[in-house]
Design an enzyme around this catalytic site. Structure first.
Site, mmCIF file in Angstrom:
data_model
loop_
_atom_site.group_PDB
_atom_site.id
_atom_site.type_symbol
_atom_site.label_atom_id
_atom_site.label_comp_id
_atom_site.label_asym_id
_atom_site.label_seq_id
_atom_site.Cartn_x
_atom_site.Cartn_y
_atom_site.Cartn_z
ATOM 1 N N CYS A 2 76.614 33.246 58.822
ATOM 2 C CA CYS A 2 77.373 32.266 58.039
ATOM 3 C C CYS A 2 76.750 30.865 58.070
ATOM 4 C CB CYS A 2 78.776 32.168 58.600
ATOM 5 S SG CYS A 2 79.628 33.730 58.724
ATOM 6 N N ARG A 27 69.879 32.678 55.652
ATOM 7 C CA ARG A 27 70.527 33.167 56.869
ATOM 8 C C ARG A 27 71.192 34.523 56.663
ATOM 9 N NH1 ARG A 27 71.539 28.975 60.503
ATOM 10 N NH2 ARG A 27 73.267 30.108 61.388
ATOM 11 N N TRP A 75 79.100 35.905 56.168
ATOM 12 C CA TRP A 75 78.533 37.216 56.501
ATOM 13 C C TRP A 75 79.661 37.962 57.190
ATOM 14 C CZ3 TRP A 75 76.851 40.605 60.380
ATOM 15 C CH2 TRP A 75 75.784 41.434 60.046
ATOM 16 N N ASN A 101 82.397 29.353 61.251
ATOM 17 C CA ASN A 101 81.346 30.262 61.747
ATOM 18 C C ASN A 101 81.776 30.704 63.132
ATOM 19 O OD1 ASN A 101 79.849 29.613 59.530
ATOM 20 N ND2 ASN A 101 78.189 28.598 60.638
ATOM 21 N N GLY A 102 81.508 31.978 63.460
ATOM 22 C CA GLY A 102 81.833 32.458 64.805
ATOM 23 C C GLY A 102 82.893 33.539 64.758
ATOM 24 N N GLU A 478 56.266 46.361 65.828
ATOM 25 C CA GLU A 478 56.561 45.216 64.964
ATOM 26 C C GLU A 478 56.231 45.558 63.502
ATOM 27 O OE1 GLU A 478 58.251 42.721 65.208
ATOM 28 O OE2 GLU A 478 57.601 41.372 63.622
ATOM 29 N N LYS A 482 58.928 45.644 60.341
ATOM 30 C CA LYS A 482 58.731 44.880 59.091
ATOM 31 C C LYS A 482 58.888 45.819 57.897
ATOM 32 C CE LYS A 482 59.011 41.589 60.133
ATOM 33 N NZ LYS A 482 59.044 41.060 61.483
ATOM 34 N N GLU A 485 62.619 46.903 57.420
ATOM 35 C CA GLU A 485 63.639 45.914 57.053
ATOM 36 C C GLU A 485 63.471 45.353 55.655
ATOM 37 O OE1 GLU A 485 63.816 42.575 59.773
ATOM 38 O OE2 GLU A 485 61.656 42.518 59.923
ATOM 39 N N HIS A 501 54.974 65.345 72.365
ATOM 40 C CA HIS A 501 56.118 65.822 73.163
ATOM 41 C C HIS A 501 57.337 66.006 72.267
ATOM 42 C CE1 HIS A 501 53.790 65.460 76.782
ATOM 43 N NE2 HIS A 501 53.377 64.280 76.357
ATOM 44 N N LYS A 600 69.574 36.160 59.172
ATOM 45 C CA LYS A 600 68.474 35.508 59.879
ATOM 46 C C LYS A 600 68.869 35.147 61.307
ATOM 47 C CE LYS A 600 64.427 33.521 60.035
ATOM 48 N NZ LYS A 600 63.307 34.448 60.207
#
Ligand code: F6R
Length: 605
Positions: A2, A27, A75, A101-102, A478, A482, A485, A501, A600
């Site tokens: 948010c 974000r 969000w 926010n929160g 990494e 990428k 996502e 295995h 973000k």
């Protein structure tokens, strides 16, 4: 996640609010809204989806013509993304509007009490409980009502609130969720204020502030006036633009040589490393250290894995790494003889912050590697080293990852030299090699054309495998993250020796396997792993140096990384994988900067 923006002053509030929200789009959010005071009344407009929807909705709306207002990108956490659940929330009498926010942990208890008192709830959010609580306490003084409400709220919050009775004022409060204030402005992210004001203050936990066009008055939770330092904003307006690039991600990939220089090379001179932030970490301390423990999330966790490799191989310090959310879920052995390192771009990731707090409680010395100045993690750690990546707008991290990896590798050299595991000449030659990294990354960037071709061969894949060993395994993790996502192609990463295995059963005719091999001592083993999957039908894409002929000869496609010292060779390989993921996403028609479902700054658990 948010974002909050607030404005009061002589300008029209709406364009200021929409601009602030646009700057915080990176974000991640799923709805947006604004509330503006116009002729003594609060007008609220909200829209689900992209900010463009809110812009359309508010265009030419004369009722939004006021000079004081608040805006929010949400969000969803409590209640699905919808207009009802979007912020701002408006009190039943229309006199108070609030954005948050929160997470309010005791919202159910507050809601029950308020329902019994007859307050109507119109959304499924925890936020509405905070708004109605403030309404229930409001008897003409906003500060009293906010302070009384905050005393009852448990959890995390940054609030921005407007009262129709005070049409030229903004009120804000915070607990565990960042909030900046400046005359005329409030925001949860410095980026939203770029170009609007010169300096701002981060208010502290428990603070409440009253903002007019030319003043900010900050109070603690008992409503005593307090002073908080105003610092120049670390973000400049031009840093928040795409320049000549079609996406922020491409721009940020290209910035990596400069970011590495700013973050790492600038700390090196005359064969020495300068870490003034930790200059009391002397040989005695480092030699008595029982272990280093690193905790982080996502890409920053991958940096942590590399950190383990570096600290153990260069500085000979036993090192453990744990995903921060897992760290919270078990009783980890951390004590006063542990150096606890957290790594975070945003400095606000809730799990990483929680891990830091637990480690502090257990007596560990804590060091944060953080990109955003003023962020909560940077303020709570005992020591902080800032990466100099600048604002990273694309949700998928690129330049901040490289900066973090740069710091952790340089730290290992610093620790090694201070402890005596490397001597002066060893240090000199390692510093010579690390100083070459920006040029190596620079020489990888023209391989973009190659990435485009490789991306063509991957774009319709259903599953992709990444293989690596040692540092290359972490680099591959990494690369795989990428790809997942931003292009939404499923991928798995395996330590090359682990594949047989069980997982090799998944290799079929045409399955793409990206083999990362930057370590000459492991070339032969990686060639064997590649041969094993190749004979089961895999399409091999090698990321390796020109000299690794064995692997290149059996690969269907090879991206040749620049020549580099093995310890630092993964930097170039990761840049290739960033470009590859970006090109795949573009070919598949996705917005590389704003991948679905991702935020973000992950400020909730
Ligand atoms: C991946 C990505 C995330 C972050 C993670 C931690 O591209 O960006 O995996 O690395 O959410 O975020 P910070 O570093 O802000 O703590």
């Amino acid at each position: 996640m948010c974002g909050i923006i607030g404005y009061t002053g002589v300008k029209k509030a709406l364009p200021v609010l929409l601009d602030g929200l646009a700057k915080m789009e990176y974000r991640g959010y799923d709805s947006a809204g604004v509330a503006v005071i116009h002729n003594g009344e609060i007008e609220v407009r909200k829209a689900k989806g992209r900010l463009a929807e809110l812009c359309k909705l508010t265009e030419g709306d004369a009722l939004l013509d006021g000079n004081c207002g608040i805006g929010h990108t949400r969000w969803a956490t409590h209640g699905q993304p919808s207009v009802e659940n979007a912020h701002p929330h408006l009190s039943p009498d229309g006199r108070i509007a609030l954005v948050h926010n929160g997470i309010i942990e005791n919202f159910a208890e507050i809601k029950n009490e308020l329902l019994q008192k007859g307050y109507p709830f119109r959304s499924q959010t925890d936020t509405e409980a905070a708004l109605l609580l403030i309404c229930s306490h409001y008897a003409g003084d906003p500060l009293d009502a906010i302070a009384a409400s905050c005393a009852e709220i448990k959890g995390s919050y940054a609030f921005a609130i407007i009262f129709a009775d005070f049409p030229d004022r903004l009120y804000v409060a915070r607990w565990d969720s960042p909030l900046l204030v400046s005359p005329g402005y409030a925001a949860s992210d410095a980026i939203a204020l770029a170009g609007k004001c010169e300096d701002a203050a981060f208010i502290k936990n428990g603070d409440i502030a009253e903002i007019t066009s030319d003043s900010v008055t900050i109070y603690d939770r008992a409503l005593h006036k307090v002073d908080r330092p105003f610092l120049p904003l670390a973000v400049r307006a031009e840093q928040v633009g795409k320049g000549n690039y079609s996406s922020f991600m491409e721009k940020e990939i290209s910035e990596q040589p400069a970011v590495f220089t700013e973050t790492v090379v600038k700390r090196i001179s005359d064969g020495n490393i300068s870490f003034p932030e930790i200059n009391n970490f002397d040989g005695v301390y480092l030699n008595n250290l029982r272990k280093i423990f690193i905790s982080a999330c996502g890409s920053a966790y991958h940096v942590g894995l590399c950190g383990k490799y570096y600290f153990e191989s260069v500085a000979k310090i036993p090192t453990e790494v744990e995903i921060a959310s897992e760290f919270r879920s078990r009783d980890v052995l951390v004590d006063k003889d542990t150096l606890f390192i957290v790594i975070s771009q945003s400095g606000e990731t809730a799990d990483t912050l929680a891990a830091l707090r637990i480690a502090k409680e257990k007596g560990a010395r804590t060091l944060a590697i953080v990109n955003v100045r003023g962020s909560t993690i940077s303020r709570e750690a005992d020591y902080v080293i800032f990466t100099e990546a600048g604002p990273e707008i694309a949700v998928a991290t690129t330049k901040a990852f490289t900066a973090q990896l740069g710091i952790i590798s340089l730290l290992s050299l610093y620790f090694g030299y201070t402890k005596g595991t490397i001597d002066q000449s060893g240090l000199r030659s390692l510093l010579h090699e690390i100083t070459a990294v920006p040029a190596e990354i620079e020489s990888a960037l023209p391989e973009l054309e190659h990435s485009k071709k490789t991306a063509e061969s991957l774009k319709d894949a259903h599953d992709v495998f990444f293989l690596g060993r040692g540092l290359d395994w972490y680099a591959a993790l990494e690369g795989s993250l990428k790809l997942k996502e931003i292009s939404y192609i499923h991928s798995e990463t395996y330590a090359a020796g682990e594949l047989k295995h069980g997982s090799i059963a998944l290799i079929e005719q045409g399955t793409p396997v990206i083999v990362v091999a930057t370590q000459p001592s492991l070339y032969d083993k990686m060639a064997v792993a590649a041969a094993e999957v190749k004979c089961r039908g895999a399409q091999i894409i090698a990321i390796t140096a020109a000299e690794n002929e064995k692997l290149i000869n059996l690969a269907d496609d090879a991206m040749i990384i620049p020549e580099a010292y093995p310890l630092f060779a993964p930097f170039g390989a990761v840049v290739f994988m960033q470009m590859l993921a970006c090109e795949c996403a573009k070919l598949r028609g996705f917005d590389v900067d704003k991948p679905r479902n991702l935020a973000k700054s992950v400020t909730v658990e």
